[in-house]
Design a protein around this motif. Sequence first.
Motif, PDB file in Angstrom:
ATOM      1  N   PRO A 244       0.801  -1.225   0.000  1.00  0.00           N
ATOM      2  CA  PRO A 244       0.000   0.000   0.000  1.00  0.00           C
ATOM      3  C   PRO A 244       0.834   1.275   0.000  1.00  0.00           C
ATOM      4  CG  PRO A 244      -0.042  -1.001   2.168  1.00  0.00           C
ATOM      5  CD  PRO A 244       0.647  -1.976   1.256  1.00  0.00           C
ATOM      6  N   ASP A 245       2.117   1.149   0.375  1.00  0.00           N
ATOM      7  CA  ASP A 245       3.004   2.314   0.425  1.00  0.00           C
ATOM      8  C   ASP A 245       3.924   2.397  -0.790  1.00  0.00           C
ATOM      9  OD1 ASP A 245       2.084   3.255   2.948  1.00  0.00           O
ATOM     10  OD2 ASP A 245       3.221   1.646   3.913  1.00  0.00           O
ATOM     11  N   TRP A 246       3.590   1.660  -1.826  1.00  0.00           N
ATOM     12  CA  TRP A 246       4.449   1.588  -3.021  1.00  0.00           C
ATOM     13  C   TRP A 246       4.803   2.965  -3.563  1.00  0.00           C
ATOM     14  CZ3 TRP A 246       3.934   2.744  -8.322  1.00  0.00           C
ATOM     15  CH2 TRP A 246       4.848   2.096  -9.184  1.00  0.00           C
ATOM     16  N   LEU A 247       3.845   3.855  -3.625  1.00  0.00           N
ATOM     17  CA  LEU A 247       4.099   5.176  -4.204  1.00  0.00           C
ATOM     18  C   LEU A 247       5.154   5.965  -3.435  1.00  0.00           C
ATOM     19  CD1 LEU A 247       0.530   6.410  -5.182  1.00  0.00           C
ATOM     20  CD2 LEU A 247       2.463   6.061  -6.735  1.00  0.00           C
ATOM     21  N   ALA A 248       5.320   5.674  -2.169  1.00  0.00           N
ATOM     22  CA  ALA A 248       6.266   6.421  -1.335  1.00  0.00           C
ATOM     23  C   ALA A 248       7.682   5.861  -1.397  1.00  0.00           C
ATOM     24  CB  ALA A 248       5.777   6.443   0.112  1.00  0.00           C
ATOM     25  N   ARG A 249       7.881   4.779  -2.149  1.00  0.00           N
ATOM     26  CA  ARG A 249       9.211   4.165  -2.205  1.00  0.00           C
ATOM     27  C   ARG A 249      10.231   5.100  -2.848  1.00  0.00           C
ATOM     28  NH1 ARG A 249       8.588  -1.847  -4.586  1.00  0.00           N
ATOM     29  NH2 ARG A 249      10.629  -1.196  -5.369  1.00  0.00           N
ATOM     30  N   PRO A 250      11.334   5.400  -2.154  1.00  0.00           N
ATOM     31  CA  PRO A 250      12.331   6.313  -2.728  1.00  0.00           C
ATOM     32  C   PRO A 250      13.049   5.750  -3.945  1.00  0.00           C
ATOM     33  CG  PRO A 250      13.088   5.427  -0.621  1.00  0.00           C
ATOM     34  CD  PRO A 250      11.658   5.020  -0.759  1.00  0.00           C
ATOM     35  N   ASP A 251      13.081   4.409  -4.094  1.00  0.00           N
ATOM     36  CA  ASP A 251      13.796   3.838  -5.231  1.00  0.00           C
ATOM     37  C   ASP A 251      13.051   4.027  -6.550  1.00  0.00           C
ATOM     38  OD1 ASP A 251      11.967   1.899  -4.002  1.00  0.00           O
ATOM     39  OD2 ASP A 251      12.664   0.515  -5.533  1.00  0.00           O
ATOM     40  N   LEU A 252      11.812   4.529  -6.494  1.00  0.00           N
ATOM     41  CA  LEU A 252      11.076   4.823  -7.721  1.00  0.00           C
ATOM     42  C   LEU A 252      11.371   6.227  -8.245  1.00  0.00           C
ATOM     43  CD1 LEU A 252       7.565   3.351  -6.803  1.00  0.00           C
ATOM     44  CD2 LEU A 252       9.420   2.241  -8.073  1.00  0.00           C
ATOM     45  N   ALA A 253      12.169   6.979  -7.526  1.00  0.00           N
ATOM     46  CA  ALA A 253      12.443   8.369  -7.909  1.00  0.00           C
ATOM     47  C   ALA A 253      12.963   8.519  -9.340  1.00  0.00           C
ATOM     48  CB  ALA A 253      13.421   8.994  -6.918  1.00  0.00           C
ATOM     49  N   PRO A 254      13.851   7.632  -9.829  1.00  0.00           N
ATOM     50  CA  PRO A 254      14.317   7.816 -11.212  1.00  0.00           C
ATOM     51  C   PRO A 254      13.195   7.745 -12.245  1.00  0.00           C
ATOM     52  CG  PRO A 254      15.814   6.370 -10.015  1.00  0.00           C
ATOM     53  CD  PRO A 254      14.619   6.573  -9.133  1.00  0.00           C
ATOM     54  N   ALA A 255      12.219   6.883 -12.018  1.00  0.00           N
ATOM     55  CA  ALA A 255      11.100   6.779 -12.959  1.00  0.00           C
ATOM     56  C   ALA A 255      10.275   8.060 -12.960  1.00  0.00           C
ATOM     57  CB  ALA A 255      10.223   5.578 -12.609  1.00  0.00           C
TER      58      ALA A 255
ATOM     59  N   LEU B  45      -5.754   4.774  -7.914  1.00  0.00           N
ATOM     60  CA  LEU B  45      -5.634   4.559  -6.483  1.00  0.00           C
ATOM     61  C   LEU B  45      -6.928   4.089  -5.838  1.00  0.00           C
ATOM     62  CD1 LEU B  45      -4.011   8.015  -5.595  1.00  0.00           C
ATOM     63  CD2 LEU B  45      -2.807   5.923  -6.248  1.00  0.00           C
ATOM     64  N   ARG B  46      -6.768   3.596  -4.617  1.00  0.00           N
ATOM     65  CA  ARG B  46      -7.859   3.457  -3.671  1.00  0.00           C
ATOM     66  C   ARG B  46      -7.561   4.407  -2.504  1.00  0.00           C
ATOM     67  NH1 ARG B  46     -10.437  -0.853  -5.873  1.00  0.00           N
ATOM     68  NH2 ARG B  46      -9.145  -2.525  -6.752  1.00  0.00           N
ATOM     69  N   PRO B  47      -8.527   4.640  -1.640  1.00  0.00           N
ATOM     70  CA  PRO B  47      -8.308   5.629  -0.567  1.00  0.00           C
ATOM     71  C   PRO B  47      -7.051   5.403   0.268  1.00  0.00           C
ATOM     72  CG  PRO B  47     -10.642   5.134  -0.722  1.00  0.00           C
ATOM     73  CD  PRO B  47      -9.942   4.174  -1.670  1.00  0.00           C
ATOM     74  N   GLN B  48      -6.663   4.148   0.494  1.00  0.00           N
ATOM     75  CA  GLN B  48      -5.492   3.877   1.335  1.00  0.00           C
ATOM     76  C   GLN B  48      -4.184   4.315   0.686  1.00  0.00           C
ATOM     77  OE1 GLN B  48      -7.560   1.539   0.066  1.00  0.00           O
ATOM     78  NE2 GLN B  48      -6.483  -0.341  -0.508  1.00  0.00           N
ATOM     79  N   HIS B  49      -4.229   4.662  -0.592  1.00  0.00           N
ATOM     80  CA  HIS B  49      -3.010   5.079  -1.283  1.00  0.00           C
ATOM     81  C   HIS B  49      -2.821   6.598  -1.281  1.00  0.00           C
ATOM     82  CE1 HIS B  49      -4.097   1.186  -3.442  1.00  0.00           C
ATOM     83  NE2 HIS B  49      -2.992   0.907  -2.783  1.00  0.00           N
ATOM     84  N   LEU B  50      -3.763   7.337  -0.741  1.00  0.00           N
ATOM     85  CA  LEU B  50      -3.685   8.797  -0.831  1.00  0.00           C
ATOM     86  C   LEU B  50      -2.564   9.373   0.038  1.00  0.00           C
ATOM     87  CD1 LEU B  50      -7.493   9.603  -0.933  1.00  0.00           C
ATOM     88  CD2 LEU B  50      -5.828   9.985  -2.787  1.00  0.00           C
TER      89      LEU B  50
END
Length: 282
Positions: free
Chosen positions: A116-127, A142-147
């Motif tokens: 659920p915290d995938w979007l906050a992963r720092p290793d996605l920064a290059p993308a 998203l779903r609400p838990q991803h906001l």
Amino acid sequence: MTAMRIDAHQHFWTLARGDYGWLTPALGPIHRDFGPADLAPLLAEQRIDRTILVQAAPTEAETEFMLAVAARTTFVAGVVGWCEFEAPDAAERIARLSADPLLVGLRPMVHDIADPDWLARPDLAPAFAALIAHGLTFDALLRPQHLKPLCVLLARHPTLACVVDHAAKPNLVSGEISAWRQDISAVATHQQVFCKLSGLATEANEDWTIETLRPVFDHLLASFGPDRLIFGSDWPVLTLRAGYARWVGTVEELIADLPEADRAAIMGGNARRFYLSYRGRN
């Protein structure tokens, strides 16, 4: 001059392509091929001029398929595709895809990702940095838990042009939307974020009415304002709950009390500004 009307969220698919894992026979009416010839008469009837074609499969092959369809379909103004953001060469992949001027954005299918915290992963920064560098937008499915994780991402990349698909799917079946209200308002404080008035009918019961949706719409209007709300249909998924004409009419009724300029912005001007002007395509 009449303002351009844009459906900023529609899909096409060909089942034989084989990469639509979510699209099973259990979905009945939409478990078949859908293409431009199916949508064209609906657009004409509702005076919709252009559309944004959005990915439905988590493969770059489907992105190439959509770009080919868009190249031969005059009403498709742009494509939101897919790329593997976790790939070590994600930045290079995004650069390659961006070479096609019909690609306007990318959309990982966040609501299907286990973390659920995938979007906050720092290793996605290059993308995400590559999206910004190549003038591409980010569709947040998203779903609400991803906001809350989305807010982390937006703080990390304050120039990322982002649109929340389907208003992050508030739970209209239960009607329990208090947490959603708080978190979507927090997302809206990031001025680079837009929100689509799409996909809401399929989050509600079969007997939904405009009053089912009004509390959500009123909150979105208060949070984003009329200059960051974008009309979309989510066709043909929409047809599980409503016909195309009903959805257009519903949105038009929800915005009926707004000034003409605001109505025109929601029904096309904001999508044009977000997707097409951003890439220099008007």
